[in-house]
Design an enzyme around this catalytic site. Structure first.
Site: not given
Length: 218
Positions: A139, A152
């Site tokens: 990401s 995350y």
């Protein structure tokens, strides 16, 4: 890499980036083994991937035993695999103090250990091919680390480091298996909407945060 007639295993294929990967591969003549927990979503993705050999598999990438047994299912159905897309992922909102230990571990079990376990399970199959590739989806939060995303970001930085080190190891041994790590930015998938909210935080505040986040998705 020549992908016509090859077989790609794609996790998290029931929606979002996983679905996009599957449809793009099908257009280029690549056969598909699609994995996810969402059976209905998998069926929809399979219907979009016309013209190639497609199989669907209900799989929890956090389940070590299920992942370890998965390559045998792919060999039985497709004869092998040459591409592995580790795309399955989840999100968990809140600061470090707000995210419970259980939720932190749940996220890591999917976003990071799921990648590690799938890679470990499929490396023997990939090594048996004349050329093969592992594609791990990190990401933009595997490059930058904003507040409110401790779990995350930790998982996506870990995917990045694991991928880069593995790539160099495989290069050093002269393997035909390549490794690519991707860092998507603001993609409008369901991951943010389905994120686990932190316990004890006002639901209106959580929804406001999601709406603010949605404005950055393209």
């Amino acid at each position: 890499m020549r992908i016509v007639g090859r077989t790609a295993v794609v996790t998290g294929a029931a929606s979002g980036i996983g679905r996009g990967i599957a449809v793009a591969l099908a257009k280029r003549g690549c056969n598909l083994a699609l994995a996810d927990l969402d059976k209905a979503g998998l069926a929809d993705t399979a219907a979009m991937a016309a013209g190639v050999d497609v199989s669907t598999h209900r799989l929890d990438v956090a389940n070590r035993d299920a992942v370890a047994a998965f390559p045998a299912r792919i060999v039985e159905r497709h004869g092998g695999a040459q591409l592995l897309f580790n795309n399955a992922g989840v999100a968990c909102g809140g600061t470090f103090d707000q995210v419970s230990e259980a939720d932190f571990d749940w996220l890591m079990s999917i976003n990071f250990y799921g990648v590690v376990q799938m890679t470990r399970a499929f490396l023997p199959l990939l090594r048996a091919a004349d050329e093969a590739r592992i594609v791990n989806i990190s990401s933009i939060f595997g490059i930058i680390a904003p507040p409110g995303q401790t779990a995350y970001c930790a998982s996506k930085f870990a995917v990045r480091a694991f991928s880069e080190s593995l790539r160099r190891e495989l290069e050093a041994e002269g393997s035909g298996v390549g490794v690519t790590v991707l860092h998507p930015g603001g993609v409008p998938t369901s991951i943010a909407k389905n994120a686990r909210p932190p316990a004890g935080v006002n639901s209106a505040h959580v929804e406001a945060q999601k709406e603010r986040f949605d404005k950055f998705l393209r």
